[in-house]
Design a protein around this motif. Structure first.
Motif, short mmCIF file in Angstrom:
data_model
loop_
_atom_site.label_atom_id
_atom_site.label_comp_id
_atom_site.label_asym_id
_atom_site.label_seq_id
_atom_site.Cartn_x
_atom_site.Cartn_y
_atom_site.Cartn_z
N ALA A 258 0.84 -1.20 0.00
CA ALA A 258 0.00 0.00 0.00
C ALA A 258 0.87 1.25 0.00
O ALA A 258 1.96 1.27 0.57
N ASP A 259 0.38 2.30 -0.64
CA ASP A 259 1.14 3.56 -0.70
C ASP A 259 1.20 4.25 0.65
O ASP A 259 2.23 4.83 1.01
N LEU A 260 0.11 4.20 1.40
CA LEU A 260 0.03 4.96 2.64
C LEU A 260 -0.76 4.18 3.69
O LEU A 260 -1.79 3.58 3.37
N TRP A 261 -0.25 4.20 4.92
CA TRP A 261 -0.91 3.54 6.04
C TRP A 261 -1.33 4.62 7.04
O TRP A 261 -0.50 5.16 7.77
N LEU A 262 -2.62 4.97 7.05
CA LEU A 262 -3.15 5.92 8.03
C LEU A 262 -3.48 5.13 9.29
O LEU A 262 -4.52 4.46 9.36
N MET A 263 -2.60 5.21 10.28
CA MET A 263 -2.70 4.35 11.46
C MET A 263 -3.58 5.00 12.52
O MET A 263 -3.34 6.15 12.94
N ARG A 264 -4.59 4.25 13.00
CA ARG A 264 -5.57 4.79 13.94
C ARG A 264 -5.07 4.77 15.39
O ARG A 264 -5.85 4.48 16.31
N VAL A 265 -3.81 5.02 15.60
CA VAL A 265 -3.25 5.14 16.94
C VAL A 265 -2.22 6.26 16.92
O VAL A 265 -1.87 6.78 15.86
N ASP A 266 -1.76 6.65 18.09
CA ASP A 266 -0.59 7.51 18.20
C ASP A 266 0.25 6.97 19.35
O ASP A 266 -0.10 5.98 19.99
N PHE A 267 1.38 7.62 19.61
CA PHE A 267 2.28 7.09 20.63
C PHE A 267 2.00 7.66 22.02
O PHE A 267 2.79 7.47 22.94
N VAL A 268 0.89 8.34 22.18
CA VAL A 268 0.35 8.58 23.51
C VAL A 268 -0.35 7.31 23.99
O VAL A 268 -0.29 6.94 25.16
N PHE A 269 -0.99 6.63 23.03
CA PHE A 269 -1.71 5.40 23.33
C PHE A 269 -0.83 4.16 23.13
O PHE A 269 -0.74 3.29 23.99
N GLU A 270 -0.16 4.07 21.99
CA GLU A 270 0.60 2.88 21.62
C GLU A 270 1.97 2.88 22.30
O GLU A 270 2.52 3.93 22.62
N PRO A 272 5.94 2.71 22.25
CA PRO A 272 6.91 3.10 21.23
C PRO A 272 7.48 1.90 20.50
O PRO A 272 7.73 0.86 21.11
N ARG A 273 7.71 2.07 19.18
CA ARG A 273 8.15 0.95 18.36
C ARG A 273 8.68 1.49 17.03
O ARG A 273 8.40 2.64 16.66
N PRO A 274 9.46 0.69 16.28
CA PRO A 274 9.91 1.13 14.95
C PRO A 274 8.73 1.36 14.01
O PRO A 274 7.69 0.71 14.13
N THR A 275 8.93 2.27 13.05
CA THR A 275 7.87 2.55 12.10
C THR A 275 8.49 2.82 10.73
O THR A 275 9.69 2.67 10.54
N MET A 276 7.66 3.22 9.76
CA MET A 276 8.10 3.45 8.39
C MET A 276 7.61 4.82 7.90
O MET A 276 6.64 5.37 8.43
N PRO A 277 8.27 5.39 6.86
CA PRO A 277 7.89 6.74 6.41
C PRO A 277 6.50 6.85 5.81
O PRO A 277 5.94 7.95 5.78
N ASN A 278 5.93 5.76 5.32
CA ASN A 278 4.58 5.84 4.76
C ASN A 278 3.50 5.46 5.77
O ASN A 278 2.35 5.20 5.40
N VAL A 279 3.86 5.43 7.07
CA VAL A 279 2.89 5.24 8.14
C VAL A 279 2.61 6.61 8.76
O VAL A 279 3.51 7.25 9.31
N ILE A 280 1.37 7.06 8.66
CA ILE A 280 0.95 8.36 9.19
C ILE A 280 0.01 8.12 10.37
O ILE A 280 -1.00 7.42 10.23
N TYR A 281 0.34 8.69 11.52
CA TYR A 281 -0.43 8.42 12.73
C TYR A 281 -1.55 9.44 12.90
O TYR A 281 -1.32 10.64 12.89
#
Length: 533
Positions: A258-270, A272-281
């Motif tokens: 997929a071109d873009l992953w609009l992730m329904r979390v943020d790091f206030v909730f989730e 911390p962990r590695p991520t990728m540039p096409n993951v938007i929180y």
């Protein structure tokens, strides 16, 4: 004369507005949306309204047995796919009854095994239904031709099921996810490095701080998820790909590409962990300031005085709990000085107190934002958890299935919630004591309000960020420059196993060569010595 001037002025303004709206519509994009039902549709609908308000044209794919997605709304048009079976209440209710029965039994290995088998069966059937829907679409040449003729700019889908993923490939369109879950589990696990030493698997009940025993447990859950995907889920989607796209097209590649992953979390909730540039929180994108309550509800809330109000909701899937459990909960509520608003559609509990109001539906976000709300009793769905964080309301969680325990665990680890199980909720006044514990200990509210401040302290609102990136993909016909190529690598290349094998082989060859040289030297020296003697 003055009247004529006003009429001309009003006509000019009307013409200007018409031109402006027409310009927005003409310059808006065309978006094809393949959503999931239930609570997933609730947050997708919010995004659709936002896209529509920006001038985009939105079409939504649904089945003729759709549970939540209705026709006749101005912000989207529906494309209906006829199916014989769908994901709806008739599918969910029998599963819930089995889960209630299993989880209220004695806690043991067999309880765990029974629950896992029930989840395996449920997941297999959900994806079987989805694959049947996808095949219905692909076999309908008229439908596919109409979709191609619409010349969409992108497909936006919830990848918790794979129909939208395969449809985007069939139409050769950029693909954007509204994602927390994918067909094989938690979204990050498919796209980003996920060390099991500090990233807990869904269902493990673990945090990001693990002992040796817990890391071993986490590894077992990883294998459970892998087995579920490898044997029950992925083969179903791969069979569809084989039939319509050819065996060279791998569903796993489509999922990860997929071109873009609009992730329904943020790091206030989730955690911390590695991520990728096409993951938007965009965690909490569905949250918004509270609006005034209906008059009758506001009157009930105000009648609570200094004690305040507790609200309880078990989400979209669960209309009612077992009768004996609801009576125990009602009894506990009746002993509290607070007023209670309880979303409950089943039979009225016999022990219901005068302080408790039963409702079929509640304006949850508006209630959570009311200053008199003291506590939220909930099942742990992502939408409700994010709204509780946004409004800073502490939580007592009663998780039922899927990700709900893990969602609540993240609040518990941050000191903002307590968690109950179905097996203990109606025993020894546990429910009442837990509620009183959260109400009487100020740290729960303080910790949740701290999370609320962190969540709100961002340079751009989550929904605005999501809209920007969707339009970014539309403007640039994809976002290939943000995609990692790792998903195209076989596992032995991804983990550099082939490199390590090569190095080990080279070192072994050098070692053998050195040993052979030493042996030859020793043999030659020994022969020379024998000749001298």
């Amino acid at each position: 004369m003055l009247k004529m001037f006003h009429n001309r002025n009003a006509t000019f303004l009307l013409l200007l507005c018409t031109i402006f709206l027409t310009w927005r519509t003409c310059h808006g994009g065309k978006i094809l949306i393949v959503p999931l039902e239930g609570s997933h549709w609730v947050n997708m609908d919010i995004m659709i309204k936002a896209l529509h308000s920006e001038g985009h044209s939105v079409d939504v794919v649904r089945t003729n047995q759709s549970w939540y997605i209705k026709d006749g709304f101005p912000h989207y048009k529906t494309i209906t796919v006829p199916v014989a079976e769908a994901f709806n209440h008739d599918f969910v209710n029998p599963i819930l009854k089995k889960i209630f029965h299993i989880e209220r039994g004695e806690s043991s290995f067999w309880t765990f095994a029974s629950l896992q088998l029930e989840m395996f069966d449920a997941m297999y059937n959900i994806h079987r239904i989805t694959c049947n829907m996808a095949m219905s679409m692909f076999k309908d040449e008229d439908l596919m031709n109409r979709l191609k003729a619409r010349d969409y700019d992108l497909v936006l889908t919830d990848p918790a099921w794979g129909a939208g993923i395969m449809l985007a490939h069939a139409l050769k369109l950029p693909l954007v996810y509204n994602v927390r879950w994918i067909t094989s589990g938690e979204g990050h696990m498919a796209i980003a490095p996920s060390p099991l030493s500090y990233i807990p698997m869904t269902g493990s009940g673990l945090s990001d701080t693990m002992s040796f025993k817990q890391r071993f447990q986490n590894l077992l859950f990883y294998f459970i998820w892998q087995a579920q995907d490898g044997f029950l889920i992925n083969p179903q989607y791969q069979a569809v790909c084989d039939e319509f796209f050819g065996s060279e097209v791998r569903f796993r590649d489509l999922l990860q590409g997929a071109d873009l992953w609009l992730m329904r979390v943020d790091f206030v909730f989730e955690f911390p962990r590695p991520t990728m540039p096409n993951v938007i929180y965009m965690g909490g994108f569905q949250c918004k300031p509270a609006k005034p309550l209906p008059e009758d509800l506001e009157e009930f809330v105000q009648s609570s005085g200094e004690h305040g109000v507790i609200i309880m909701s078990m989400g979209t899937f669960v209309n009612e709990l077992p009768a004996d459990m609801t009576n125990e909960i009602a009894t506990a509520f009746a002993k509290l000085p607070q007023k209670v608003i309880w979303r409950h559609k089943g039979e009225k509990p016999k022990s219901l107190g005068d302080n408790t109001l039963l409702v079929d539906w509640m304006p949850q976000n508006d209630l959570l934002g009311h200053p008199k709300i003291k506590l939220f009793v909930m099942h742990g769905g992502t939408n409700g958890v994010q709204e509780a964080i946004y409004h800073g309301v502490p939580v007592v969680g009663l998780p039922l299935f899927f990700d709900q325990y893990d969602n609540l665990l993240r609040l518990k680890e941050r000191g903002a919630a307590k968690i109950l199980t179905l097996a203990t909720v109606d025993k020894d006044d546990t429910f009442l004591k837990t509620i009183q514990g959260v109400l009487n200990e100020p740290s729960y509210r303080m910790n949740m309000q701290r999370l609320s401040r962190l969540h709100r302290d961002t340079p751009i609102k989550p929904l605005d960020s999501a809209l920007f990136w969707i339009e970014f993909v539309m403007r640039h016909k994809g976002a290939a420059h943000l995609r990692t190529e790792s998903y195209k690598l076989p596992w032995y290349s991804y983990y550099s196993v082939d490199v390590f094998v090569f190095l080990a082989g080279a070192l072994l060859l050098i070692l053998i060569t050195v040993l052979m040289l030493i042996r030859c030297l020793c043999t030659t020296r020994s022969k020379n010595k024998m000749k001298r003697d």
